[in-house]
Write a protein that holds these residues in place. Sequence first.
Motif, PDB file in Angstrom:
ATOM      1  N   GLY A 125      15.659   3.638   7.587  1.00 49.19           N
ATOM      2  CA  GLY A 125      16.288   3.550   6.253  1.00 49.19           C
ATOM      3  C   GLY A 125      15.874   2.201   5.996  1.00 49.19           C
ATOM      4  N   TYR A 126      16.231   0.393   6.391  1.00 43.50           N
ATOM      5  CA  TYR A 126      15.745  -0.014   6.126  1.00 43.50           C
ATOM      6  C   TYR A 126      13.472   0.119   5.161  1.00 43.50           C
ATOM      7  N   GLY A 127      12.598   1.219   5.456  1.00 40.72           N
ATOM      8  CA  GLY A 127      11.569   1.081   5.046  1.00 40.72           C
ATOM      9  C   GLY A 127      11.860   1.802   3.625  1.00 40.72           C
ATOM     10  N   ALA A 128      13.272   3.249   3.857  1.00 39.41           N
ATOM     11  CA  ALA A 128      12.792   3.592   2.171  1.00 39.41           C
ATOM     12  C   ALA A 128      12.975   2.402   1.017  1.00 39.41           C
ATOM     13  N   GLY A 163       1.019  -1.033   0.135  1.00 40.28           N
ATOM     14  CA  GLY A 163       0.491   0.387  -0.235  1.00 40.28           C
ATOM     15  C   GLY A 163       0.905   0.883   0.000  1.00 40.28           C
ATOM     16  N   GLY A 164       1.730   1.306   0.614  1.00 42.24           N
ATOM     17  CA  GLY A 164       2.747   1.877   0.629  1.00 42.24           C
ATOM     18  C   GLY A 164       3.040   2.649  -0.185  1.00 42.24           C
ATOM     19  N   THR A 169      15.154 -13.612  -0.271  1.00 43.74           N
ATOM     20  CA  THR A 169      14.250 -12.989   1.009  1.00 43.74           C
ATOM     21  C   THR A 169      15.009 -12.214   1.754  1.00 43.74           C
ATOM     22  N   ALA A 170      13.764 -10.921   1.955  1.00 44.34           N
ATOM     23  CA  ALA A 170      14.976  -9.731   3.034  1.00 44.34           C
ATOM     24  C   ALA A 170      14.325  -9.870   4.397  1.00 44.34           C
ATOM     25  N   PRO A 171      15.924  -9.902   4.946  1.00 47.82           N
ATOM     26  CA  PRO A 171      14.909 -10.428   6.313  1.00 47.82           C
ATOM     27  C   PRO A 171      13.991  -9.505   7.178  1.00 47.82           C
ATOM     28  N   ALA A 172      13.500 -10.163   8.302  1.00 50.34           N
ATOM     29  CA  ALA A 172      12.604  -9.016   8.979  1.00 50.34           C
ATOM     30  C   ALA A 172      13.322  -8.036   9.844  1.00 50.34           C
ATOM     31  N   ALA A 174      12.285  -0.251  -3.354  1.00 55.93           N
ATOM     32  CA  ALA A 174      13.299  -1.087  -4.200  1.00 55.93           C
ATOM     33  C   ALA A 174      12.664  -1.910  -3.926  1.00 55.93           C
ATOM     34  N   GLY A 175      12.347  -2.130  -2.563  1.00 55.02           N
ATOM     35  CA  GLY A 175      12.378  -3.586  -2.737  1.00 55.02           C
ATOM     36  C   GLY A 175      12.776  -5.067  -2.410  1.00 55.02           C
ATOM     37  N   PRO A 176      12.921  -6.022  -1.802  1.00 57.53           N
ATOM     38  CA  PRO A 176      13.450  -6.739  -1.187  1.00 57.53           C
ATOM     39  C   PRO A 176      14.318  -6.946  -2.832  1.00 57.53           C
ATOM     40  N   THR A 177      15.607  -7.605  -2.349  1.00 52.75           N
ATOM     41  CA  THR A 177      16.877  -8.036  -3.824  1.00 52.75           C
ATOM     42  C   THR A 177      15.838  -8.945  -4.552  1.00 52.75           C
TER      43      THR A 177
END
Length: 236
Positions: free
Chosen positions: A168-171, A57-58, A183-186, A176-179
């Motif tokens: 930084g993690y959220g931006a 949604g963001g 799977t991007a670590p939570a 860019a989304g996860p690579t």
Amino acid sequence: MSPLEILNAYLKRLESRFRLAAVARGAALVAVAALVVTLVLVLASNWLAFSERSLTGGRIILFLSLAFAAAFGVVLPLMKLNRRYAAAAAERQLPDFDQSLLTIAERQDDPAQRPFLELLAADTLKLTHKAEPEKVVGRPVLAGFLSTAAVALGVLLWLILGASGFLGYGARLLWAGPTRGETAPAFYDILITPGDKTVRRGSSQAVTAQLVGFESSAPSVIRFGRRTTHSTRWSQ
């Protein structure tokens, strides 16, 4: 060149100057909107623990906001900007023109009006030195818009590429989304060890929970940097 041709060249320069100002103002608006919306969305997503739904949604809200900012800040101002607009703006800054610039801009395509416009242009040229395009749209105005755009863009790039913590993690996830393929670590997680394991009846198994990204105020807390470890013995 005739007085009317010289005055038309002046109006063309004036219009180009206003177009440059519109682009600079639009760039500043888009850059500031991107930064502000990113910060707001990261804060909202952080409150929702960066769930997949909040990030999806963001991203939709982010790109819709940028589209609206570009449309209303760049596209629409450039669409309505023409020679008549530039002449009216110069008239407002220098009332001595007494509507002569606007009259020439509106009627210059009428061949029947050309003799009259030539005489009017000759009188109007005496005033143009008071309203040079560089004075009507000064360098400080352009520099202000461009500096605002550069600062906002620089802060946004720092958030995406170099900032640590949840900002930084959220931006990075928003833009860019996860690579791909990974799977991007939570950012917030509870790691349970040994995880899914069968325990024989009558025996016991030590279970360790590691809190990632947050801390707990529960007793018997052992802190290792960002990770907090709770150890609990389960019996069956």
